[in-house]
Motif scaffolding. Structure first.
Motif, PDB file in Angstrom:
ATOM      1  N   LEU A  20     -35.252 -16.943  16.395  1.00 43.15           N
ATOM      2  CA  LEU A  20     -34.076 -16.328  15.763  1.00 43.15           C
ATOM      3  C   LEU A  20     -33.155 -15.730  16.831  1.00 43.15           C
ATOM      4  CD1 LEU A  20     -32.444 -15.406  13.308  1.00 43.15           C
ATOM      5  CD2 LEU A  20     -33.969 -13.430  13.096  1.00 43.15           C
ATOM      6  N   ALA A  21     -33.746 -15.126  17.855  1.00 41.09           N
ATOM      7  CA  ALA A  21     -32.938 -14.558  18.942  1.00 41.09           C
ATOM      8  C   ALA A  21     -32.134 -15.654  19.651  1.00 41.09           C
ATOM      9  CB  ALA A  21     -33.843 -13.832  19.937  1.00 41.09           C
ATOM     10  N   VAL A  22     -32.748 -16.810  19.860  1.00 38.96           N
ATOM     11  CA  VAL A  22     -32.039 -17.939  20.486  1.00 38.96           C
ATOM     12  C   VAL A  22     -30.909 -18.401  19.561  1.00 38.96           C
ATOM     13  CG1 VAL A  22     -32.239 -20.346  21.246  1.00 38.96           C
ATOM     14  CG2 VAL A  22     -34.011 -18.694  21.874  1.00 38.96           C
ATOM     15  N   LYS A  23     -31.208 -18.465  18.261  1.00 37.63           N
ATOM     16  CA  LYS A  23     -30.199 -18.898  17.286  1.00 37.63           C
ATOM     17  C   LYS A  23     -29.000 -17.956  17.295  1.00 37.63           C
ATOM     18  CE  LYS A  23     -29.608 -19.736  12.350  1.00 37.63           C
ATOM     19  NZ  LYS A  23     -30.208 -19.703  11.018  1.00 37.63           N
ATOM     20  N   LEU A  24     -29.271 -16.657  17.311  1.00 40.59           N
ATOM     21  CA  LEU A  24     -28.185 -15.665  17.326  1.00 40.59           C
ATOM     22  C   LEU A  24     -27.333 -15.830  18.577  1.00 40.59           C
ATOM     23  CD1 LEU A  24     -30.112 -12.477  16.110  1.00 40.59           C
ATOM     24  CD2 LEU A  24     -28.380 -13.756  14.832  1.00 40.59           C
ATOM     25  N   SER A  25     -28.004 -16.063  19.712  1.00 41.23           N
ATOM     26  CA  SER A  25     -27.286 -16.231  20.980  1.00 41.23           C
ATOM     27  C   SER A  25     -26.383 -17.454  20.931  1.00 41.23           C
ATOM     28  CB  SER A  25     -28.278 -16.382  22.131  1.00 41.23           C
ATOM     29  OG  SER A  25     -29.202 -15.316  22.138  1.00 41.23           O
ATOM     30  N   ARG A  26     -26.940 -18.558  20.424  1.00 40.86           N
ATOM     31  CA  ARG A  26     -26.166 -19.809  20.371  1.00 40.86           C
ATOM     32  C   ARG A  26     -25.010 -19.686  19.392  1.00 40.86           C
ATOM     33  NH1 ARG A  26     -29.639 -25.163  20.237  1.00 40.86           N
ATOM     34  NH2 ARG A  26     -27.772 -25.959  21.241  1.00 40.86           N
ATOM     35  N   LEU A  27     -25.229 -18.948  18.298  1.00 39.51           N
ATOM     36  CA  LEU A  27     -24.171 -18.795  17.306  1.00 39.51           C
ATOM     37  C   LEU A  27     -22.973 -18.060  17.878  1.00 39.51           C
ATOM     38  CD1 LEU A  27     -25.882 -18.490  13.940  1.00 39.51           C
ATOM     39  CD2 LEU A  27     -23.479 -19.102  14.191  1.00 39.51           C
ATOM     40  N   ALA A  28     -23.240 -17.079  18.733  1.00 37.71           N
ATOM     41  CA  ALA A  28     -22.119 -16.344  19.340  1.00 37.71           C
ATOM     42  C   ALA A  28     -21.269 -17.296  20.177  1.00 37.71           C
ATOM     43  CB  ALA A  28     -22.658 -15.199  20.195  1.00 37.71           C
ATOM     44  N   VAL A  29     -21.945 -18.202  20.879  1.00 38.86           N
ATOM     45  CA  VAL A  29     -21.207 -19.176  21.699  1.00 38.86           C
ATOM     46  C   VAL A  29     -20.387 -20.098  20.791  1.00 38.86           C
ATOM     47  CG1 VAL A  29     -21.455 -21.144  23.273  1.00 38.86           C
ATOM     48  CG2 VAL A  29     -22.860 -19.100  23.604  1.00 38.86           C
ATOM     49  N   LYS A  30     -21.015 -20.529  19.695  1.00 38.29           N
ATOM     50  CA  LYS A  30     -20.332 -21.426  18.756  1.00 38.29           C
ATOM     51  C   LYS A  30     -19.116 -20.755  18.115  1.00 38.29           C
ATOM     52  CE  LYS A  30     -21.584 -24.659  15.114  1.00 38.29           C
ATOM     53  NZ  LYS A  30     -22.607 -25.015  14.117  1.00 38.29           N
ATOM     54  N   LEU A  31     -19.268 -19.461  17.791  1.00 37.45           N
ATOM     55  CA  LEU A  31     -18.157 -18.741  17.169  1.00 37.45           C
ATOM     56  C   LEU A  31     -17.017 -18.506  18.159  1.00 37.45           C
ATOM     57  CD1 LEU A  31     -20.080 -16.095  15.019  1.00 37.45           C
ATOM     58  CD2 LEU A  31     -18.713 -17.994  14.159  1.00 37.45           C
ATOM     59  N   THR A  32     -17.385 -18.266  19.415  1.00 43.03           N
ATOM     60  CA  THR A  32     -16.338 -17.973  20.395  1.00 43.03           C
ATOM     61  C   THR A  32     -15.724 -19.246  20.966  1.00 43.03           C
ATOM     62  OG1 THR A  32     -18.086 -17.667  22.046  1.00 43.03           O
ATOM     63  CG2 THR A  32     -17.140 -15.686  21.104  1.00 43.03           C
ATOM     64  N   GLN A  33     -16.472 -20.368  20.885  1.00 42.73           N
ATOM     65  CA  GLN A  33     -15.907 -21.668  21.287  1.00 42.73           C
ATOM     66  C   GLN A  33     -16.237 -22.682  20.193  1.00 42.73           C
ATOM     67  OE1 GLN A  33     -13.964 -24.100  21.906  1.00 42.73           O
ATOM     68  NE2 GLN A  33     -13.663 -23.315  23.970  1.00 42.73           N
ATOM     69  N   PRO A  34     -15.407 -22.745  19.140  1.00 48.06           N
ATOM     70  CA  PRO A  34     -15.700 -23.624  18.006  1.00 48.06           C
ATOM     71  C   PRO A  34     -15.566 -25.123  18.327  1.00 48.06           C
ATOM     72  CG  PRO A  34     -14.029 -21.959  17.450  1.00 48.06           C
ATOM     73  CD  PRO A  34     -14.200 -21.947  18.927  1.00 48.06           C
ATOM     74  N   ASP A  35     -14.940 -25.444  19.436  1.00 43.69           N
ATOM     75  CA  ASP A  35     -14.717 -26.845  19.797  1.00 43.69           C
ATOM     76  C   ASP A  35     -16.010 -27.452  20.385  1.00 43.69           C
ATOM     77  OD1 ASP A  35     -14.001 -29.259  20.932  1.00 43.69           O
ATOM     78  OD2 ASP A  35     -12.091 -28.519  21.753  1.00 43.69           O
ATOM     79  N   ALA A  36     -16.705 -28.281  19.581  1.00 47.51           N
ATOM     80  CA  ALA A  36     -17.991 -28.856  19.997  1.00 47.51           C
ATOM     81  C   ALA A  36     -17.842 -29.714  21.260  1.00 47.51           C
ATOM     82  CB  ALA A  36     -18.585 -29.684  18.872  1.00 47.51           C
ATOM     83  N   MET A  38     -15.730 -29.281  23.649  1.00 50.70           N
ATOM     84  CA  MET A  38     -15.604 -28.379  24.796  1.00 50.70           C
ATOM     85  C   MET A  38     -16.968 -27.812  25.190  1.00 50.70           C
ATOM     86  SD  MET A  38     -13.784 -26.986  27.125  1.00 50.70           S
ATOM     87  CE  MET A  38     -12.133 -27.522  26.658  1.00 50.70           C
ATOM     88  N   ARG A  39     -17.780 -27.464  24.193  1.00 49.90           N
ATOM     89  CA  ARG A  39     -19.122 -26.940  24.497  1.00 49.90           C
ATOM     90  C   ARG A  39     -19.957 -27.998  25.221  1.00 49.90           C
ATOM     91  NH1 ARG A  39     -18.988 -25.040  19.107  1.00 49.90           N
ATOM     92  NH2 ARG A  39     -20.560 -26.561  18.507  1.00 49.90           N
ATOM     93  N   GLU A  40     -19.838 -29.241  24.759  1.00 52.65           N
ATOM     94  CA  GLU A  40     -20.592 -30.321  25.412  1.00 52.65           C
ATOM     95  C   GLU A  40     -20.135 -30.516  26.849  1.00 52.65           C
ATOM     96  OE1 GLU A  40     -20.511 -33.710  22.704  1.00 52.65           O
ATOM     97  OE2 GLU A  40     -21.376 -32.331  21.221  1.00 52.65           O
ATOM     98  N   GLN A  41     -18.846 -30.349  27.050  1.00 51.33           N
ATOM     99  CA  GLN A  41     -18.280 -30.495  28.395  1.00 51.33           C
ATOM    100  C   GLN A  41     -18.805 -29.391  29.323  1.00 51.33           C
ATOM    101  OE1 GLN A  41     -14.055 -31.418  27.979  1.00 51.33           O
ATOM    102  NE2 GLN A  41     -13.725 -30.432  29.957  1.00 51.33           N
ATOM    103  N   LEU A  42     -18.960 -28.169  28.762  1.00 51.27           N
ATOM    104  CA  LEU A  42     -19.392 -27.025  29.571  1.00 51.27           C
ATOM    105  C   LEU A  42     -20.908 -26.952  29.761  1.00 51.27           C
ATOM    106  CD1 LEU A  42     -17.041 -24.308  28.033  1.00 51.27           C
ATOM    107  CD2 LEU A  42     -16.870 -25.280  30.326  1.00 51.27           C
TER     108      LEU A  42
END
Ligand code: HEM
Length: 76
Positions: A20-36, A38-42
């Protein structure tokens, strides 16, 4: 009614709490960078950088501390 993406902080086991802690961490990244795209690029940047991976671990550790406290450290 809309399904909550975080219905509870309570988990059966510490392992599930860590997930759950990993999920919460990843969700923050997803919310702050909604462009999938771009996330794949980074992704390769942080995946191949030791300092970034340590930073990732620290974010997860912070969330895990919250989840563990919410679960009374699974003391039963
Ligand atoms: C993959 C965690 C930050 C983009 C993953 C995976 C984990 C993870 C565990 C592997 C998933 C698997 O193979 O099943 C985290 C955590 C982060 C973080 C805990 C921050 C604290 C970021 C950032 C980006 C990013 C900053 C880019 C902006 C991705 C992408 C993948 C990935 C594109 C591969 C696709 C996927 O499995 O969804 N991340 N990550 N992550 N991460 Fe991160």
């Amino acid at each position: 009614m809309m399904t909550s993406w975080l219905p509870s902080l309570i988990t059966e086991t510490p392992e599930a709490g860590y997930e759950l802690a990993v999920k919460l961490s990843r969700l923050a990244v997803k919310l702050t960078q909604p462009d999938a795209e771009m996330r794949e690029q980074l992704r390769p940047d942080y995946a191949e950088d030791a300092d970034s991976l340590i930073a990732v671990s620290q974010v997860v550790a912070t969330h895990f501390a919250t989840v563990a406290a919410a679960n009374n450290y699974w003391r039963g």
